[in-house]
Scaffold this active site. Sequence first.
Site, short mmCIF file in Angstrom:
data_model
loop_
_atom_site.label_atom_id
_atom_site.label_comp_id
_atom_site.label_asym_id
_atom_site.label_seq_id
_atom_site.Cartn_x
_atom_site.Cartn_y
_atom_site.Cartn_z
N HIS A 147 -67.04 102.92 -17.14
CA HIS A 147 -65.96 103.12 -18.43
C HIS A 147 -66.00 104.62 -18.83
CE1 HIS A 147 -64.84 102.58 -22.64
NE2 HIS A 147 -66.07 103.48 -22.98
N HIS B 83 -69.04 110.48 -23.61
CA HIS B 83 -68.67 109.79 -24.81
C HIS B 83 -69.70 108.61 -25.09
CE1 HIS B 83 -66.31 106.66 -23.01
NE2 HIS B 83 -66.60 106.16 -24.20
N ASP B 84 -70.24 108.07 -23.81
CA ASP B 84 -70.93 106.60 -23.87
C ASP B 84 -72.30 106.72 -23.13
OD1 ASP B 84 -70.07 105.10 -25.78
OD2 ASP B 84 -68.69 103.94 -24.65
N HIS C 247 -70.21 99.28 -20.72
CA HIS C 247 -70.42 100.80 -21.07
C HIS C 247 -71.09 101.47 -19.85
CE1 HIS C 247 -69.05 98.89 -24.93
NE2 HIS C 247 -68.67 100.24 -25.02
#
Length: 854
Positions: free
Chosen positions: A561, A597-598, A557
């Site tokens: 990614h 988003h991460d 992550h």
Amino acid sequence: MSLSEEQARSFLDQNPDFARQYFGKKLSPENVAAACEDGCPPDCDSLRDLCQVEESTALLELVQDMQESINMERVVFKVLRRLCTLLQADRCSLFMYRQRNGVAELATRLFSVQPDSVLEDCLVPPDSEIVFPLDIGVVGHVAQTKKMVNVEDVAECPHFSSFADELTDYKTKNMLATPIMNGKDVVAVIMAVNKLNGPFFTSEDEDVFLKYLNFATLYLKIYHLSYLHNCETRRGQVLLWSANKVFEELTDIERQFHKAFYTVRAYLNCERYSVGLLDMTKEKEFFDVWSVLMGESQPYSGPRTPDGREIVFYKVIDYVLHGKEEIKVIPTPSADHWALASGLPSYVAESGFICNIMNASADEMFKFQEGALDDSGWLIKNVLSMPIVNKKEEIVGVATFYNRKDGKPFDEQDEVLMESLTQFLGWSVMNTDTYDKMNKLENRKDIAQDMVLYHVKCDRDEIQLILPTRARLGKEPADCDEDELGEILKEELPGPTTFDIYEFHFSDLECTELDLVKCGIQMYYELGVVRKFQIPQEVLVRFLFSISKGYRRITYHNWRHGFNVAQTMFTLLMTGKLKSYYTDLEAFAMVTAGLCHDIDHRGTNNLYQMKSQNPLAKLHGSSILERHHLEFGKFLLSEETLNIYQNLNRRQHEHVIHLMDIAIIATDLALYFKKRAMFQKIVDESKNYQDKKSWVEYLSLETTRKEIVMAMMMTACDLSAITKPWEVQSKVALLVAAEFWEQGDLERTVLDQQPIPMMDRNKAAELPKLQVGFIDFVCTFVYKEFSRFHEEILPMFDRLQNNRKEWKALADEYEAKVKALEEKEEEERVAAKKVGTEICNGGPAPKSSTCCIL
């Protein structure tokens, strides 16, 4: 033609201004000295009149010194040297006024200043001070009466003390001393001793003394006021920062004191300090009393606090500020610990007094360690100790400060500052009732600190990697206009085809992290939002670079990614034709949500955050990490130099933030199963429309349905690694598995729990089987429905099916090996059982190589 003596005298009498200017220039002491034939310096007594002529020059020099120098001692030193010459005094000295333990005293700062003295020789170091209480000596008398004193013969003066003469082997005959005042407060005393050209100082000397001391008085006033201002500023900062830390920790006095004392360490102006925390128990437990009642131990006979508690320090926190900063926590310290062995903390806890000790090694009441305390060679020189008292007037601890940083003893202002701190901390002990309200703020603080730790904004040098304005234009990006930046980016960006950002099979394996940043910037240009929404190009570059740095360098992550998810969102919109349902503003928000988003992912899932009691879990009740990623993204966008939304109007800004909220929270797989049925219903509904244009017009106006589709798109993007070509997907799957195994290791070692099979590296051989299960249970639905929804997305579903076959083949191969091993073990077990049965039925016994049966 020459003038006669009478004519010259007449001319000078008639032109006094010319005469003054001429003789002022020609008859300065320096010129007279230079004119001396034997090279000897001029006799100062014979030049007394010339010194008076030069008075204006001297005063001007003093004013210039005051303007140019910020060092009080240097300016006053020059004044004293000048006074020695003008007064024909043997030497002058400066005594500074201060208070310790409520007692006023005078200490030497400049001592024995003579006309030819050097500042360094006259400046008195703190450990060599001569200190006079106000009831001793002429200087003490001057400070008490606040009046000038001219002592013609010290032998006849009842106030004279020969203490300083005995120390310095000097004979004082007469002296002239005056106080330096700041309003009604004494700041210092200046003294001249031993008139050289007369039996004593005259009234004329007094006038000269006061005239020149006006300058010293002015500068000492400025110095004193500056010192008081500095002390009040430090005091304000101490109270402000201690209040800040006190209200962060309301449940534990130990942590509360530690945070406050550590934060304000820079303002305490000492080399070391320790905090001793007192046991607040007033009555002992019954099992502690039994041994005394049974006569097995002696009752406590030591000192007690004013409220009757036994003085027991259950913990000492030692803050080392000299050399390398260090904090030492000593639980249940012994009585011979260096911080307690002197007896000073116990005395302060017993009496409640503030103790200010100027010379620790010479103190008779308390026995401080004389040698070096540790390997650093640190010595105890002066000490300030005071109680920490709560609102109930109970002493809860003792704070002891060692060695003022400038080497001087602690003074009244230090006492006031430290007392303000300890008093505030004592009062704050009673504020635990606000803990519940402060709990969430405390967690937010921890998270903010963590964010700051891992996030560094794109700096001026890093932006040159993408926007090389220095090399191209010789200036910074901020100095360039948008057209210039656009031209540079046009050359620096890779373009849409270089790395296939329009393709579902895009792979980042051949790209550097900087390449991905450039591709991210390129996607915004391809969407057409840079010009339409007036995104400053420098801000866009900084935003993408900062996003990449916001991702931690963990196994899966990470920034790669994050970019892959945004690229898949871009591809679904452009290549998958889903952009037809969304406006440019909405597409802008969706790609940005994919990038964020991460961000700041820790490599562990939501369940681990709850199990480990991470502050994130306390702050966010559900979708823990997703909400943190969202907050982090908003945090970056709140920075003006990173805010790519800065030129949107209020309604547009609210809309993009709303879409980001939905999109990022939707990546929580726990919510995926709740939206599957709704998405399937929308897909089925689309098949009822024969005209695609009508369907696009309908869905474009259905806000809720668009949000559901967008949420499912985020899931498809987040899982898109499973749809890449096999040679890419197989490598990425190992990265995902490695991160899961790392979490499993943490669960096993930190939480002392057995991880689930997916996160157990001991079951790594089962990875193909787990992958097949994940594809069947989670992935197949989303890509199958999207391929039904838009046939342009079918390549993702096809590659998913192909990857399933590959994983299935590996899983079957593993199962076959396991089955073969099990069959072999079964055969060996049956064979062993058969041999045992034959022996029992009288068959031949097996031969042994170690024993023989007779």
